[in-house]
Design an enzyme around this catalytic site. Structure first.
Site, short mmCIF file in Angstrom:
data_model
loop_
_atom_site.label_atom_id
_atom_site.label_comp_id
_atom_site.label_asym_id
_atom_site.label_seq_id
_atom_site.Cartn_x
_atom_site.Cartn_y
_atom_site.Cartn_z
N GLY A 43 -7.68 7.19 -3.23
CA GLY A 43 -7.93 5.77 -3.54
C GLY A 43 -9.05 5.12 -2.67
N GLY A 89 -11.14 2.15 -3.85
CA GLY A 89 -10.37 0.90 -3.96
C GLY A 89 -10.41 -0.13 -2.98
N ALA A 148 -9.44 0.48 0.64
CA ALA A 148 -10.31 1.48 1.49
C ALA A 148 -11.31 0.63 2.05
CB ALA A 148 -10.63 2.69 0.63
N ARG A 170 -11.01 8.63 -9.00
CA ARG A 170 -11.43 9.47 -10.19
C ARG A 170 -13.01 9.24 -10.45
NH1 ARG A 170 -7.45 6.26 -14.07
NH2 ARG A 170 -8.35 4.97 -12.71
N VAL A 209 -5.39 12.08 -9.43
CA VAL A 209 -4.00 12.85 -8.86
C VAL A 209 -3.09 13.08 -9.90
CG1 VAL A 209 -4.20 11.26 -6.95
CG2 VAL A 209 -2.92 10.17 -8.92
N ASP A 229 3.62 -1.06 7.49
CA ASP A 229 3.84 -2.44 7.39
C ASP A 229 2.75 -2.92 8.27
OD1 ASP A 229 4.81 -5.13 8.03
OD2 ASP A 229 6.64 -4.77 7.31
N HIS A 230 1.71 -3.56 7.68
CA HIS A 230 0.50 -3.80 8.61
C HIS A 230 0.95 -5.13 9.58
CE1 HIS A 230 -0.43 -7.31 5.65
NE2 HIS A 230 -1.21 -7.70 6.65
N LYS A 244 0.06 -6.01 14.10
CA LYS A 244 -0.76 -7.18 14.63
C LYS A 244 -0.62 -7.19 16.07
CE LYS A 244 -0.79 -9.73 10.28
NZ LYS A 244 -2.42 -9.67 9.93
N HIS A 257 7.33 -7.84 5.89
CA HIS A 257 6.82 -8.28 7.03
C HIS A 257 7.82 -9.36 7.67
CE1 HIS A 257 3.44 -6.45 5.23
NE2 HIS A 257 3.06 -7.51 4.37
N LYS A 266 1.94 -18.53 -0.97
CA LYS A 266 0.65 -18.59 -1.04
C LYS A 266 0.19 -20.30 -1.61
CE LYS A 266 -0.11 -13.96 -2.36
NZ LYS A 266 -0.85 -13.32 -1.23
N LYS A 310 -3.79 -21.16 6.51
CA LYS A 310 -3.70 -19.50 6.87
C LYS A 310 -3.04 -19.65 8.09
CE LYS A 310 -3.85 -15.32 6.62
NZ LYS A 310 -2.80 -14.64 5.81
N1 LIG Z 1 -5.89 -4.20 -1.16
C1 LIG Z 1 -4.95 -4.86 -0.42
O1 LIG Z 1 -5.65 -5.73 0.32
C2 LIG Z 1 -3.89 -4.18 0.04
C3 LIG Z 1 -3.44 -3.21 -0.61
N2 LIG Z 1 -2.14 -2.50 -0.37
C4 LIG Z 1 -1.58 -1.77 -1.01
O2 LIG Z 1 -2.56 -0.57 -1.06
C5 LIG Z 1 -2.71 0.38 -2.29
C6 LIG Z 1 -4.19 0.50 -2.76
O3 LIG Z 1 -4.46 -0.87 -3.24
P1 LIG Z 1 -5.75 -1.32 -3.58
O4 LIG Z 1 -6.87 -0.75 -2.85
O5 LIG Z 1 -5.81 -3.08 -3.45
O6 LIG Z 1 -5.79 -1.02 -5.27
P2 LIG Z 1 -7.15 -0.66 -6.12
O7 LIG Z 1 -6.60 -0.90 -7.43
O8 LIG Z 1 -8.31 -1.51 -5.64
O9 LIG Z 1 -7.33 0.94 -5.76
C7 LIG Z 1 -6.89 1.97 -6.40
C8 LIG Z 1 -7.48 3.19 -5.91
O10 LIG Z 1 -6.51 4.27 -6.79
C9 LIG Z 1 -7.74 4.97 -7.47
N3 LIG Z 1 -7.04 5.59 -8.51
C10 LIG Z 1 -6.38 4.97 -9.70
N4 LIG Z 1 -5.68 5.90 -10.69
C11 LIG Z 1 -6.23 7.19 -9.90
C12 LIG Z 1 -5.93 8.64 -10.38
N5 LIG Z 1 -5.16 8.72 -11.55
N6 LIG Z 1 -6.44 9.45 -9.57
C13 LIG Z 1 -7.00 9.19 -8.72
N7 LIG Z 1 -7.35 8.07 -8.10
C14 LIG Z 1 -6.84 7.00 -8.98
C15 LIG Z 1 -8.52 3.94 -7.99
O11 LIG Z 1 -9.97 4.85 -8.09
P3 LIG Z 1 -10.57 5.26 -9.32
O12 LIG Z 1 -10.44 4.16 -10.37
O13 LIG Z 1 -11.95 5.53 -9.27
O14 LIG Z 1 -9.68 6.43 -9.88
C16 LIG Z 1 -8.88 3.27 -6.51
O15 LIG Z 1 -9.66 4.06 -5.59
C17 LIG Z 1 -1.61 -0.12 -3.12
O16 LIG Z 1 -0.23 0.47 -2.97
C18 LIG Z 1 -1.40 -1.61 -2.62
O17 LIG Z 1 -0.29 -2.22 -2.79
C19 LIG Z 1 -1.29 -3.00 0.64
C20 LIG Z 1 -1.74 -3.94 1.43
C21 LIG Z 1 -2.90 -4.91 0.95
O1 LIG Z 2 0.98 -7.52 2.56
C1 LIG Z 2 0.41 -8.49 2.12
O2 LIG Z 2 -0.01 -9.30 3.28
C2 LIG Z 2 -0.96 -10.45 2.81
C3 LIG Z 2 -0.90 -11.28 4.06
O3 LIG Z 2 -1.50 -10.51 5.05
P1 LIG Z 2 -2.09 -11.27 6.28
O4 LIG Z 2 -2.40 -10.05 7.25
O5 LIG Z 2 -3.36 -11.93 5.84
O6 LIG Z 2 -1.10 -12.43 6.84
C4 LIG Z 2 -0.79 -11.12 1.68
O7 LIG Z 2 -1.83 -11.83 1.20
C5 LIG Z 2 -0.45 -10.07 0.51
O8 LIG Z 2 -0.10 -10.73 -0.73
C6 LIG Z 2 0.52 -8.89 0.90
O9 LIG Z 2 0.53 -8.11 -0.29
#
Ligand SMILES: NC(=O)C1=CN([C@@H]2O[C@H](COP(=O)(O)OP(=O)(O)OC[C@H]3O[C@@H](n4cnc5c(N)ncnc54)[C@H](OP(=O)(O)O)[C@@H]3O)[C@@H](O)[C@H]2O)C=CC1
Ligand SMILES: O=C1O[C@H](COP(=O)(O)O)[C@@H](O)[C@H](O)[C@H]1O
Length: 491
Positions: free
Chosen positions: A15, A18, A21, A49, A89, A180-181, A185, A243, A343, A348
């Site tokens: 991922g 995404g 990352a 992908r 994947v 669990d981020h 902290k 959390h 929210k 914040k």
């Molecule tokens: N974003 C955030 O702030 C937070 C996210 N999370 C968790 O982190 C995880 C990722 O979240 P987030 O980055 O936001 O999600 P995104 O939707 O931004 O990213 C998803 C990633 O998965 C890849 N992907 C999707 N399908 C496939 C596949 N079949 N094969 C390979 N790669 C694939 C996508 O890339 P591509 O389309 O190029 O394949 C992309 O890199 C989730 O579990 C989310 O709950 C947790 C806390 C906070």
């Molecule tokens: O895990 C999550 O946390 C954020 C809040 O995190 P914080 O470190 O900014 O307090 C929340 O916005 C999000 O919805 C939730 O998935």
């Protein structure tokens, strides 16, 4: 001087294109590198992908850390450690060449066969990826292999069990690092130190001296780009199951006999086991929910939840939750732990307020409602520190007292910004320290607790929206404390 340990590993990010990352993982890896916690013995393989190349990934990594750079900083050495492979994947063929790529990098960077697989993808894929890693021999290495799993860990207890079962078919519990981020902290990690390194707090840390504990985690942001995920989750699954309950466990646990992962986790598990399970007909007395309507946040007009996205029209998902938890053990019997999170609130902020019981007769306050109970406030974010609220003589006013505050600001003392949560957790996972990751038993007990609430809520239709954006949630949240003779302390 303490020696910095520099773990060696190939980090494989599933991922890598995404949001997580970009916003958290790349900047954290960079900070580890800049602070000397990673040296030249590491490589990162990004998988997703999209038909990116190494160069495109490196550009993205560079863009993601722009804010952390000093002028003219040369990033070429750092980003040369990043590699990309287009990878689906869900297709078994994708996994075939992966071992060879990792082995080549292991040779090039002398990473001693250590592999960290970070699943930054939708949780539907977690089980399948873990199994493929096992089937294709990606765990067979001369070093350690660890799997870092993002949230959410399941949608309820049955789905969490299913996922856990899938993971455990491929990885041992000690190889699984459930993120669990909040546990990364600085001030959440400080809860244990504040309690167990200070006699003046720990001796009073019980139902004889504490009247109630309040934990607030409020956000000003709305649902942003995550409507699809959030609407199936809601604030209870998104924040409380993980959390908020983790913070409750840290505040309520007994002192562990040592600071090992097993001992700390075991004490937290005992707290979660002691959480009082409400009867279905009691839930509305203990938990209330809300959803934001339109309003004004920090001077800006914002729309309500249901207008944020077409798919949210008529949604019954809660964006706010407040609750009263009771812990049925010797230390905490009778002390309510109030939690609230939501929210589009006023600020914040994440804060814990420990309210101490009043003395039986206070000679310095003329009326009962003028009393100021002693509070210990743990400021988790945005400011980090602790504030102790005491009473002192009101100068020039005879026998009257007034509230005063003793404040400690973390940044002012350490002089630097504390490491970001993900930075610490990635480092811990590379060192093999799972203390600040959640054990399966914690996850299961937390789901068991929130499932009961969610089951009850699923049976009736709330009148949403019921709080204005920019407020501190629905009135019912204030009522929850009022009926016990308390009120939320300002955040
Ligand atoms: N974003 C955030 O702030 C937070 C996210 N999370 C968790 O982190 C995880 C990722 O979240 P987030 O980055 O936001 O999600 P995104 O939707 O931004 O990213 C998803 C990633 O998965 C890849 N992907 C999707 N399908 C496939 C596949 N079949 N094969 C390979 N790669 C694939 C996508 O890339 P591509 O389309 O190029 O394949 C992309 O890199 C989730 O579990 C989310 O709950 C947790 C806390 C906070
Ligand atoms: O895990 C999550 O946390 C954020 C809040 O995190 P914080 O470190 O900014 O307090 C929340 O916005 C999000 O919805 C939730 O998935």
């Amino acid at each position: 001087m303490e020696q910095t340990i520099q773990p060696r590993a190939v980090i494989v990010i599933f991922g890598a294109t995404g949001d997580l990352a970009k916003r958290k993982l790349f900047p954290s890896i960079y900070r580890l590198y800049r602070s000397g916690k990673l040296d030249e013995h590491f490589a990162v393989i990004g998988l997703a992908r999209r038909p990116w190349t190494d160069e495109v990934l490196r550009e993205n990594v560079e863009n993601s850390i722009q804010d952390a750079l000093s002028p003219d900083e040369d990033l070429s050495e750092f980003i040369s450690h990043f590699y990309y492979k287009s990878f689906d994947v869900t297709e078994k063929e994708s996994y075939q060449g992966l071992n060879e790529i990792i082995q080549n990098l292991e040779g090039q960077y002398q990473t001693e066969g250590n592999r960290l697989f970070y699943l930054a993808m939708a949780p539907d894929f977690f089980g399948a990826i873990a199994n493929q890693l096992n089937d294709y021999g990606l765990k067979n290495t001369s070093g350690w292999t660890r799997l870092v799993i993002e949230k959410p860990f399941g949608h309820d207890l049955p789905s969490a069990k299913k996922l856990n079962h899938e993971l455990q078919a491929a990885f041992r519990e000690d190889q699984i690092y459930r993120i669990d981020h909040y546990l990364g902290k600085e001030m959440v990690q400080n809860i244990e130190v504040i309690r167990f390194a200070n006699g003046i707090f720990e001796h009073l840390w019980n139902n004889r001296f504490i009247s109630n504990i309040q934990i607030t985690s409020s956000e000003t942001l709305g649902v942003e780009e995550r409507a699809r995920y959030y609407d199936t989750s809601g604030a209870t699954r998104d924040m409380v199951q993980n959390h908020m309950l983790q913070m409750v466990a840290l505040l309520a646990m007994e002192p562990p006999i040592s600071l090992t992962t097993e001992e700390v986790r075991s004490e937290k598990i005992k707290v979660l086991r002691a959480l009082r399970m409400m009867e279905t007909n009691e839930i509305d007395d203990y938990f209330i929910r809300g959803q934001y309507g339109a309003g004004t946040v920090k001077g800006n007009s914002v729309i309500g939840y249901q207008d944020e996205d077409e798919q949210l029209e008529n949604s019954r998902t809660e964006t706010f939750v407040a609750g009263k938890l009771l812990i049925d053990n010797y230390r905490w019997a009778g002390v309510p732990f109030y939690i609230r999170t939501g929210k589009r609130m006023t600020e914040k902020s994440t804060k814990i307020v420990i309210e101490f019981k009043d003395i039986p007769m206070n000679l310095y306050y003329q009326k009962d409602d003028q009393r100021n109970p002693n509070l210990l406030v743990i400021n988790i974010q945005p400011n980090e520190g602790i504030t102790l609220c005491l009473n002192a003589r009101k100068s020039g006013e005879g026998a009257l007292a007034e509230p005063i505050q003793l404040a400690y600001h973390q940044n002012a003392v350490s002089g630097i910004n504390t490491p970001e949560a993900y930075e610490k957790l990635i480092y811990d996972s590379m060192l093999g320290d799972a203390t600040n990751f959640t054990h399966w038993d914690e996850v299961a007990l937390s789901w068991q607790f929130v499932d009961k609430i969610l089951e009850n809520w699923s049976e009736n239709q709330p009148a949403f929206p019921n709080y204005r954006s920019g407020s501190m949630g629905p009135e019912a949240s204030d009522e929850l404390l009022k009926k016990d003779g308390f009120h939320w302390w300002p955040i």
